[in-house]
Design an enzyme around this catalytic site. Sequence first.
Site, PDB file in Angstrom:
ATOM      1  N   HIS A 163     -65.591 -51.443 -62.234  1.00 11.90           N
ATOM      2  CA  HIS A 163     -66.646 -51.068 -63.179  1.00 11.90           C
ATOM      3  C   HIS A 163     -67.779 -52.092 -63.201  1.00 11.90           C
ATOM      4  O   HIS A 163     -68.867 -51.812 -63.703  1.00 11.90           O
ATOM      5  CB  HIS A 163     -66.058 -50.917 -64.581  1.00 11.90           C
ATOM      6  CG  HIS A 163     -66.816 -49.962 -65.449  1.00 11.90           C
ATOM      7  ND1 HIS A 163     -68.187 -49.928 -65.504  1.00 11.90           N
ATOM      8  CD2 HIS A 163     -66.401 -48.994 -66.300  1.00 11.90           C
ATOM      9  CE1 HIS A 163     -68.582 -48.995 -66.359  1.00 11.90           C
ATOM     10  NE2 HIS A 163     -67.512 -48.410 -66.849  1.00 11.90           N
ATOM     11  N   GLY A 168     -69.676 -44.477 -64.283  1.00  7.66           N
ATOM     12  CA  GLY A 168     -69.076 -43.184 -63.978  1.00  7.66           C
ATOM     13  C   GLY A 168     -69.956 -42.285 -63.130  1.00  7.66           C
ATOM     14  O   GLY A 168     -69.492 -41.662 -62.169  1.00  7.66           O
ATOM     15  N   ASP A 311     -75.593 -43.712 -71.820  1.00  9.91           N
ATOM     16  CA  ASP A 311     -76.181 -43.716 -70.478  1.00  9.91           C
ATOM     17  C   ASP A 311     -77.685 -43.895 -70.629  1.00  9.91           C
ATOM     18  O   ASP A 311     -78.369 -43.055 -71.219  1.00  9.91           O
ATOM     19  CB  ASP A 311     -75.863 -42.405 -69.771  1.00  9.91           C
ATOM     20  CG  ASP A 311     -76.324 -42.392 -68.320  1.00  9.91           C
ATOM     21  OD1 ASP A 311     -77.003 -43.358 -67.904  1.00  9.91           O
ATOM     22  OD2 ASP A 311     -76.024 -41.432 -67.596  1.00  9.91           O
ATOM     23  N   ARG A 315     -83.182 -42.470 -70.428  1.00 18.82           N
ATOM     24  CA  ARG A 315     -83.938 -43.026 -71.543  1.00 18.82           C
ATOM     25  C   ARG A 315     -84.907 -44.121 -71.113  1.00 18.82           C
ATOM     26  O   ARG A 315     -85.777 -44.502 -71.877  1.00 18.82           O
ATOM     27  CB  ARG A 315     -82.969 -43.586 -72.600  1.00 18.82           C
ATOM     28  CG  ARG A 315     -81.986 -42.544 -73.143  1.00 18.82           C
ATOM     29  CD  ARG A 315     -80.889 -43.191 -73.978  1.00 18.82           C
ATOM     30  NE  ARG A 315     -79.869 -42.246 -74.378  1.00 18.82           N
ATOM     31  CZ  ARG A 315     -79.780 -41.691 -75.596  1.00 18.82           C
ATOM     32  NH1 ARG A 315     -80.655 -42.034 -76.522  1.00 18.82           N
ATOM     33  NH2 ARG A 315     -78.835 -40.836 -75.877  1.00 18.82           N
ATOM     34  N   ASP A 414     -64.633 -31.318 -52.797  1.00 18.35           N
ATOM     35  CA  ASP A 414     -63.942 -30.648 -51.691  1.00 18.35           C
ATOM     36  C   ASP A 414     -63.982 -31.547 -50.456  1.00 18.35           C
ATOM     37  O   ASP A 414     -65.047 -31.784 -49.891  1.00 18.35           O
ATOM     38  CB  ASP A 414     -64.617 -29.309 -51.410  1.00 18.35           C
ATOM     39  CG  ASP A 414     -63.951 -28.533 -50.290  1.00 18.35           C
ATOM     40  OD1 ASP A 414     -62.940 -29.021 -49.735  1.00 18.35           O
ATOM     41  OD2 ASP A 414     -64.447 -27.443 -49.955  1.00 18.35           O
TER      42      ASP A 414
END
Length: 467
Positions: A163, A168, A311, A315, A414
């Site tokens: 992280h 994410g 997040d 912004r 996939d």
Amino acid sequence: MAVNLNNSSIVKPAEPGAWNGSLTLSELDLIGSIAHVPIVYLYPAPPEKWLKENDTVFNVLKESLSRALKIFYPLAGRLRWIEGRANVLELDCNGKGAKFIEAECESTLDDFHNDQLASLTDQYRNLCPDVDYNIPLQDIPVTLVQATRFACGGISLAVSLSHAVLDGQSAFSFISEWASLTRGEGVKQMPYFDRKCMRAGEPATVIRDDDPTGFHLSELLPDHDEEIKSSNGGENAVLPKQKTTMAILKLGKLDMEKLREKANNGLCFNISVADRSYTRFELLAAHVWRCACKARKHEPEQPTSLGICVDSKRRLNPPLPNGFIGNATFDVTATGISGELVSKPLGHAVSIIKATLKKVTSEFIWSAVDYLKYQTDLSMFQSPLPTNRDESFVYQNPNLGIISWLGLPMYGQDFGWGKEIDMVLGEIEPGSVVLIPDCNDDGSMVVALRLQTDHMDSFKNHFYNII
């Protein structure tokens, strides 16, 4: 669930030495969790025609990962502490590679994965790469992968990424591009790694002698040392080494509609239409916050904080470059009184969260970055590495942390033999909650969380019965 680890290897970039050197990390890279976050995908058995002669799924994945690391070269590097600076990291893009683990499970996917999400807890950890944080950080790969074949032929693919290197949104971008390369397609969006767009390595933009930025610590960090207010001699106080439990709970579309109705009940008629326009995140975060207060049996006057992971990409002004890979999230703090949160209508808690999020403007974010630049030691903003998860809480009672993965491109990965059956988090920090849309895309929501074990059953009861 027995998982046997059969082989472990290092996968290096397809063209080593394509880019070497140190990558300066931004302040938003250096706060919050700097540990690895494991994401687990579950797949049905690949059709036989998908593989060439003598190929295995593991070999195909390792070959495509090598090509992906050529493009996402920082993910083949290693983190290291900067000498002379307290708790500050940089990324050494040295091409040492990612760790790839091959495993097999004696169970079938049907045995392991079912619709009873609430019963699936720590067993997912068996499918994730083990990270030994007792060794020097510079020896730990930024990227670890574990591919596990089940007895039925089904596969789980766990991708564990540091992280400190990416958030994410960036993690799912990498997984998506890796999947595209495995399918034999090209990269859809070239990654952008330079943290200069986040002012990495630059001095603060505001220089003042008294208070460098005018920013307040309480806006970024709850009071982790706050004691539990209790009239029974401290029975509810959190003590060291409290056991924690992970749970995965689900709310259907109808449940979400009921939550929205409850949030609007009890509001004054003079509330504007905009203030009644609640997002799914605001509704769920408020519901979870109230349920945690109830489950922890707070006294009515107990202060409580909700750390909200925001997040900043949408912004910031100027906006971040397309394909930015790094951290653009940080926590802001909503505060309330436990008795008011649980006694007043749900809309009260929602309004606190909404007001907290509303103040996170571009100016607010850059002020937070400036504030962090003035800190001589960032340890108070960093979660401890999980050498023993239950010995230290990230968010202690009476506080809670919440992260939204709503809207992230997490599904549809996939690798050539079809899309996943499901995606789950392999690990959650204590005191934290992650909100995830259900993989069926039917309006249902998944709430993954880790709380003190003594509080979990009560939390589940409140979580469903209040609705």
